[in-house]
Every structure is written in C-alpha cells, then in structure tokens.
Design a protein around this motif. Structure first.
Motif: not given
Length: 212
Positions: A87-92
C-alpha cells in the motif's frame, strides 16, 4: 571542479527538459531543438552530452528507473507486514508520477514504439516487485482464504498501471484519494481478517507525502 559542476547542471537541465517534451509530445514527435530550447542551451551543448534523442530517452528512463528502485528498497527491507508495504509503495509511486515529470515520462516512454537501445522496462519492473511482495504476504499468511499471490498481483498491477496511464490525461487518477478508494474496495477481499484491521489504506505515517 567548477567546470564539472556546470556540466552536471547542464546535463540535469537537459534530462528535465527532455522529460517535459517527451511527456507532452511523445518520443517520435519530440525534437532535439525543442529540448535544447527548453533547457536553455545550444544544440551543440546538447550533443556534447547526448549523441541522440535515443540517448536522452534512455537517460530519462534511467532516472525514472532509479526512483522505482528507491521506492522498492525500503518496502523490501521489512517493517510493516507485506500488504502495508505494498500500500505504501503504491502511494509513493503515484505521488512521484503525479509530481515528477521525469518519472512520468520514463513510464510513458515505455508505452511507445519499441526501441532497441536497452531501455528500462519500468512497468515490468513494477510488476515483478508487486508479485514478490504479494508472495511475501502469502508466506506471512495474511492473504484472505482462497486468494493467491498470483491472482492478487494481476489485480494490483492492472489497477496501478491503469492509474498511471489514465493519469497522463487526468491527474486525479494518480491522486491519494483514488488510491484510498481502490484499497478500501480491494482490501476486504485481499487481506485476512486479522491483517485487515491493522492495514491503513491511506499509507502509514511518514511513508508517503501528503497529497490530494
């Protein structure tokens, strides 16, 4: 040293200008004259640093590739469980695509006619990373019953690449709000009941920059 610093600044300006022109006009229609003019340098200075338009495109893709790797490295290093790292990587990634024209152009160059210059496959790299993280989630036992890493990766890759491509014309596709809606819809089907309660669809604090 001063001469080297000036050369580095010129090269950086050319890569930035090339990214802007590639993103606007596409690789085929982009001209070296337009790129040098946008960078504020002569055609001679451009050719001193880059022998061809292909070389400029490769430089843009290499910088975008470095960003994708930088997003993946901390996400592979552990910390939150695998689904939260995803999830965090998709936001990044979407934040970079929204805010950084070099990253955006690097991905868009990959969607044009094939070039035989060893260009980086950014979407392929992203797909491979997503698949590996979801395999981690499967090993951790945090995927919902009956959901496999292979099945989940198809959905996540298709959605995020779709957001990236649609975002070329409408940036709201790459917004944090769009990603939150996506994860809120997907997570109840993707995550186990235990994992679902601790996942943050908007990204964990400090993992992503604030966007709208």
């Amino acid at each position: 040293m001063v001469k080297q610093e000036r050369a580095a600044r010129t090269r950086k300006a050319l890569v930035q200008a090339a990214a802007e022109v590639f993103a606007q006009d596409g690789f085929v229609l982009a001209s070296l004259t337009s790129i040098s003019k946008k960078a504020g340098v002569s055609n001679g200075a451009l050719h001193f640093h880059f022998e061809s338009k292909q070389a400029l495109a490769r430089a843009v893709e290499d910088e975008a590739n470095a960003v994708v790797r930088a997003i993946a490295v901390p996400a592979q290093a552990g910390g939150p469980d695998a689904l939260q790292r995803l999830i965090d990587a998709t936001h990044d990634l979407m934040g970079r695509l929204d805010q950084d024209v070099v990253v955006r152009a690097g991905f868009e160059l990959g969607s044009g006619p094939p070039r035989r210059d060893g260009a980086a496959d950014l979407r392929g790299q992203w797909q491979s990373w997503v698949e590996e993280v979801l395999k981690d989630a499967e090993r951790e036992g945090i995927l919902a019953e009956g959901v496999s890493a292979a099945e989940a990766s198809i959905t996540v890759v298709a959605a995020t690449v779709g957001f990236e491509q649609l975002g070329a014309d409408d940036r709201t596709w790459m917004s944090a709000a769009t990603l939150v809606q996506f994860w809120d819809l997907l997570l109840p089907r993707l995550a186990s009941a235990d994992a679902l309660g601790r996942l943050v669809s908007s990204g964990t604090q400090g993992a992503v920059s604030t966007r709208t």
